[in-house]
Write a protein that holds these residues in place. Structure first.
Motif, short mmCIF file in Angstrom:
data_model
loop_
_atom_site.label_atom_id
_atom_site.label_comp_id
_atom_site.label_asym_id
_atom_site.label_seq_id
_atom_site.Cartn_x
_atom_site.Cartn_y
_atom_site.Cartn_z
N LEU A 328 0.83 -1.20 0.00
CA LEU A 328 0.00 0.00 0.00
C LEU A 328 0.87 1.25 0.00
N ILE A 329 0.44 2.25 -0.76
CA ILE A 329 1.03 3.59 -0.72
C ILE A 329 -0.05 4.55 -0.22
N ILE A 330 0.25 5.29 0.82
CA ILE A 330 -0.66 6.33 1.32
C ILE A 330 0.00 7.68 1.10
N ARG A 331 -0.63 8.51 0.30
CA ARG A 331 -0.13 9.86 0.09
C ARG A 331 -1.27 10.83 0.34
N SER A 332 -1.00 12.13 0.33
CA SER A 332 -2.00 13.14 0.64
C SER A 332 -1.96 14.22 -0.43
N HIS A 333 -1.80 15.48 -0.06
CA HIS A 333 -1.40 16.53 -1.00
C HIS A 333 -2.52 17.09 -1.86
N GLU A 334 -3.65 16.37 -2.03
CA GLU A 334 -4.71 16.87 -2.90
C GLU A 334 -6.03 16.92 -2.13
N GLY A 335 -6.55 18.14 -2.00
CA GLY A 335 -7.83 18.34 -1.37
C GLY A 335 -8.96 18.36 -2.37
N PRO A 336 -10.16 18.71 -1.93
CA PRO A 336 -11.31 18.71 -2.84
C PRO A 336 -11.16 19.68 -4.00
N ASP A 337 -10.48 20.81 -3.76
CA ASP A 337 -10.31 21.77 -4.85
C ASP A 337 -9.45 21.21 -5.96
N ALA A 338 -8.40 20.46 -5.60
CA ALA A 338 -7.53 19.86 -6.61
C ALA A 338 -8.26 18.76 -7.37
N ARG A 339 -9.04 17.96 -6.64
CA ARG A 339 -9.70 16.83 -7.28
C ARG A 339 -10.81 17.25 -8.23
N GLU A 340 -11.37 18.42 -8.01
CA GLU A 340 -12.39 18.93 -8.93
C GLU A 340 -11.80 19.18 -10.32
N LYS A 341 -10.49 19.41 -10.36
CA LYS A 341 -9.83 19.72 -11.62
C LYS A 341 -9.19 18.49 -12.26
N ARG A 342 -9.43 17.30 -11.67
CA ARG A 342 -8.75 16.10 -12.15
C ARG A 342 -9.76 15.03 -12.54
N ASP A 355 -6.84 5.57 -5.64
CA ASP A 355 -6.48 6.09 -6.97
C ASP A 355 -5.94 5.02 -7.92
N HIS A 356 -5.07 4.15 -7.42
CA HIS A 356 -4.52 3.08 -8.24
C HIS A 356 -4.79 1.74 -7.57
N VAL A 357 -5.33 0.80 -8.33
CA VAL A 357 -5.45 -0.59 -7.89
C VAL A 357 -4.65 -1.43 -8.87
N VAL A 358 -3.57 -2.03 -8.39
CA VAL A 358 -2.66 -2.79 -9.24
C VAL A 358 -2.47 -4.18 -8.65
N GLU A 359 -1.72 -5.00 -9.33
CA GLU A 359 -1.55 -6.40 -8.92
C GLU A 359 -0.97 -6.51 -7.51
N SER A 360 0.00 -5.67 -7.18
CA SER A 360 0.69 -5.79 -5.90
C SER A 360 -0.01 -5.07 -4.75
N GLY A 361 -0.98 -4.20 -5.06
CA GLY A 361 -1.65 -3.47 -3.98
C GLY A 361 -2.39 -2.24 -4.46
N LYS A 362 -2.37 -1.18 -3.65
CA LYS A 362 -3.16 0.02 -3.95
C LYS A 362 -2.38 1.29 -3.61
N LEU A 363 -2.85 2.39 -4.18
CA LEU A 363 -2.40 3.73 -3.81
C LEU A 363 -3.61 4.54 -3.38
N ILE A 364 -3.52 5.15 -2.18
CA ILE A 364 -4.62 5.91 -1.59
C ILE A 364 -4.19 7.36 -1.39
N THR A 365 -5.07 8.29 -1.69
CA THR A 365 -4.88 9.69 -1.32
C THR A 365 -5.74 9.98 -0.10
N LEU A 366 -5.12 10.51 0.95
CA LEU A 366 -5.76 10.72 2.24
C LEU A 366 -5.73 12.20 2.59
N PHE A 367 -6.88 12.77 2.93
CA PHE A 367 -6.98 14.20 3.22
C PHE A 367 -7.86 14.38 4.44
N SER A 368 -7.36 15.05 5.48
CA SER A 368 -8.03 15.09 6.78
C SER A 368 -8.48 16.48 7.21
#
Length: 378
Positions: A328-342, A355-368
């Motif tokens: 698993l990869i947990i990253r942050s950096h993008e809030g709702p304003d950024a995601r509206e443009k993506r 965000d990514h689901v691949v054979e070895s695992g997942k990538l998650i964007t986390l915003f609190s």
């Protein structure tokens, strides 16, 4: 130009707890304060849980009842200096990439961007529980800017770090920089709260930012970093090294002809003490770690939208997970304003997206930070 204001505290939202991975379902009571208190440093020089709880209740009360300029009556410059110096000494000794290895009976809570939302941080502690011997916390950067209580948020987390240095881990975000804090509100917040001592307090905060680690590996299988993945910086002979073999020196090639994923070893050797661009040479890896974003397009490419960092596709996520035996990869950096443009990416209504689901695992964007942004840049 930025606009700073002390706004009415937003009602804590359940999405603040949703914006953290592995929250507890057993809320704990948060102490309530009814009048002003002046915080003092313990005579024995050691923080304890009572001091932390007092800090929380004092910050909560003062944020709702006092004007910003009265903040020194709550936390004097002397107490601030002692806290930030003590925390900085701990942080600067930590490696670029932390190894966090809890036992099977422990919980690890990973928290995304907070952006000065003190009341949502307090709410999150109430829902997830305080750090303890069997509850670890990993905060994934961006503690300040865009919210009215960045200073209180950062200082509360530093206090926890001093109290439980092997249970609370603070990673750096792209907003823990001179450039971002001068544009997005934190510098003005500090100057408003500390007046003629504000420049001193701000400089001390910048010095502390330099010590924040860049990433962590949790239980050997979860990689956490604010932005995400990073490029390789291959070692090549320097142009000045021609001649006898014994005089040859190795230097970092800051402009590789093609981009390739970096390694954890390269991350461990990166220079993290530079706060701002230009990101080049030894500074490229920290720039990538703090500023990069996932993409649905395969491969690595420059992040032209931000002007710094990379875009990395699902194939890069798979390669990184597989190469380092991660899940698993947990990253942050993008809030709702950024995601509206993506287009093609999920929003932040639940506090996180897969965000990514691949054979070895997942990538998650986390915003609190559910009330993000609390104030806008003009």
């Amino acid at each position: 130009m930025s606009s700073y204001s002390e706004e009415s505290p937003a009602s804590p939202s359940s999405s603040a707890a949703a914006g953290a991975i592995a929250c507890s379902s057993n809320p704990i009571p948060i102490p309530i304060q009814t009048d002003t208190k002046t915080l003092t440093w313990p005579e024995n020089g050691e923080l304890d849980l009572d001091w932390i709880e007092n800090l929380i209740s004092t910050f909560d009360w003062s944020s709702k009842n006092l004007p910003p300029s009265d903040f020194p009556s709550v936390l004097s410059v002397q107490v601030f200096d002692t806290l930030i110096l003590t925390a900085s000494k701990i942080l600067h000794k930590e490696p670029n990439c932390l190894r966090i290895d809890p036992d099977d009976s422990s919980t690890v809570v990973v928290v995304g961007d907070l952006h000065g939302q003190l009341h949502d941080l307090i709410f999150l502690f109430g829902q997830a529980g305080f750090p303890s011997q069997n509850r670890f916390f990993v905060f994934n950067g961006d503690y300040v800017d865009r919210g009215a209580w960045g200073l209180e948020t950062f200082l509360l987390l530093l206090a926890w770090k001093v109290f439980m240095p092997d249970r609370v881990f603070l990673l750096r975000g792209n907003h823990e920089s001179k450039y971002c804090t001068s544009v997005y509100g934190f510098e003005k917040e500090v100057l408003t709260k500390y007046g003629d001592k504000g420049k001193h307090v701000y400089r001390k905060c910048l010095g502390c930012f330099e010590g924040l680690p860049l990433a962590s590996i949790i239980s050997g299988c979860v990689y956490t970093a604010h932005g995400g993945l990073f490029r390789s910086m291959p070692l090549t002979p320097s142009k000045r090294s021609k001649g006898k073999k014994k005089n040859r020196r190795l230097s970092f090639n800051s402009e590789p002809k093609s981009l390739s994923l970096g390694s954890l070893e390269e991350l461990s050797k990166a220079r993290r003490s530079v706060l701002d661009p230009p990101w080049e040479g030894l500074n490229l890896i920290p720039g990538d770690v703090l500023w990069s974003d996932p993409s649905m397009t395969l491969g690595l490419s420059p992040n032209k939208e931000r002007g710094i960092g990379l875009l990395f596709g699902p194939d890069c996520t798979e390669d990184f997970l597989k190469k380092f035996n991660l899940k698993l990869i947990i990253r942050s950096h993008e809030g709702p304003d950024a995601r509206e443009k993506r287009p093609g990416f999920g929003g932040m209504e639940e506090g996180y997206t897969i965000d990514h689901v691949v054979e070895s695992g997942k990538l998650i964007t986390l915003f609190s930070a559910p009330d993000y942004p609390q104030f806008q840049v003009l």
